[in-house]
Scaffold this motif. Structure first.
Motif, short mmCIF file in Angstrom:
data_model
loop_
_atom_site.label_atom_id
_atom_site.label_comp_id
_atom_site.label_asym_id
_atom_site.label_seq_id
_atom_site.Cartn_x
_atom_site.Cartn_y
_atom_site.Cartn_z
N ARG A 19 101.57 -2.82 77.29
CA ARG A 19 100.25 -2.57 76.69
C ARG A 19 99.17 -3.34 77.45
N HIS A 20 99.46 -4.60 77.77
CA HIS A 20 98.49 -5.43 78.49
C HIS A 20 98.21 -4.85 79.88
N ILE A 21 99.24 -4.42 80.58
CA ILE A 21 99.06 -3.83 81.92
C ILE A 21 98.25 -2.53 81.81
N ARG A 22 98.57 -1.70 80.82
CA ARG A 22 97.83 -0.45 80.62
C ARG A 22 96.37 -0.73 80.29
N LEU A 94 120.17 -0.64 89.46
CA LEU A 94 120.88 0.24 88.54
C LEU A 94 120.17 0.42 87.21
N GLN A 95 119.67 -0.67 86.64
CA GLN A 95 119.13 -0.63 85.29
C GLN A 95 117.61 -0.71 85.21
N GLY A 96 116.98 -1.23 86.25
CA GLY A 96 115.53 -1.43 86.20
C GLY A 96 115.16 -2.74 85.55
N TRP A 97 116.14 -3.61 85.35
CA TRP A 97 115.87 -4.90 84.74
C TRP A 97 116.67 -5.97 85.46
N CYS A 98 116.09 -7.14 85.55
CA CYS A 98 116.77 -8.36 85.99
C CYS A 98 115.89 -9.51 85.53
N PRO A 99 116.41 -10.72 85.45
CA PRO A 99 115.61 -11.83 84.91
C PRO A 99 114.23 -12.02 85.53
N PRO A 100 114.06 -11.90 86.85
CA PRO A 100 112.70 -12.10 87.40
C PRO A 100 111.68 -11.06 86.93
N ILE A 101 112.14 -9.91 86.48
CA ILE A 101 111.21 -8.87 86.00
C ILE A 101 110.32 -9.43 84.89
N ILE A 102 110.90 -10.17 83.98
CA ILE A 102 110.14 -10.75 82.86
C ILE A 102 108.99 -11.60 83.41
N PHE A 103 109.31 -12.47 84.34
CA PHE A 103 108.32 -13.37 84.94
C PHE A 103 107.20 -12.59 85.63
N PHE A 104 107.57 -11.65 86.49
CA PHE A 104 106.57 -10.93 87.28
C PHE A 104 105.74 -9.97 86.44
N ARG A 105 106.36 -9.28 85.50
CA ARG A 105 105.60 -8.33 84.67
C ARG A 105 104.60 -9.08 83.78
N ARG A 106 104.98 -10.23 83.25
CA ARG A 106 104.06 -11.02 82.43
C ARG A 106 102.85 -11.48 83.26
N ARG A 107 103.00 -11.55 84.55
CA ARG A 107 101.89 -11.91 85.42
C ARG A 107 101.13 -10.69 85.93
N GLY A 108 101.44 -9.53 85.37
CA GLY A 108 100.67 -8.33 85.66
C GLY A 108 101.12 -7.54 86.88
#
Length: 152
Positions: A19-22, A94-108
């Motif tokens: 939502r924040h990115i959108r 494979l899944q589109g997720w890994c631990p760094p995703i959380i970090f990077f997505r929260r930073r936009g």
């Protein structure tokens, strides 16, 4: 079943972060609807934006090289770092997720699809496509909303 390539990161990102990115994209497009003389500059910036894939690849490569170097020069246990990073990279593929995703997505950090949505909305505002009201016939907000609807 594996998720589709175009939606796997968004599907594995918290709704509040998506939502924040959108919202940030919508604010960007609204700004440029009011300042069309700056669209060219923003399009150039978007051409240089790093998407989540590029960010993850660079992060994984840097951590792997560091782990290999430290493993070769200091302590073999450092070789666990590139092993973990490689596992995370495979998990992401494979899944589109890994631990760094959380970090990077929260930073936009956005997906290429999210960056393209802004790019094509700006091109619509610039007049590259038909179907968008002229700037004199509709408000900047209406034009921005219409441009975003056209690219979704």
């Amino acid at each position: 079943m594996l998720p589709s390539t175009t939606s796997r990161v968004e599907r594995n990102t918290a709704d509040s972060v998506n939502r924040h990115i959108r919202q940030q994209t919508e604010e960007n497009v609204a700004y440029f609807a009011e300042n069309p003389h700056e669209i060219e500059r923003r399009l150039h910036e978007l051409d240089h934006d790093w998407d989540i894939e590029r960010t993850l690849e660079a992060n994984a490569a840097a951590l792997s090289l560091a782990g290999i170097t430290l493993g070769a020069t200091h302590d073999k246990r450092w070789l666990l770092l590139p092993a973990a990073v490689t596992g995370f990279l495979l998990q992401h593929a494979l899944q589109g997720w890994c631990p760094p995703i959380i970090f990077f997505r929260r930073r936009g950090i956005r997906t290429s699809k999210e960056i393209d949505q802004e790019r094509y909305a700006l091109k619509a505002l610039r007049g590259d496509f038909g179907g968008l009201p002229a700037s004199g016939t509709a408000s900047a907000h209406e034009r921005a909303s219409k441009a975003l609807m056209m690219v979704r």
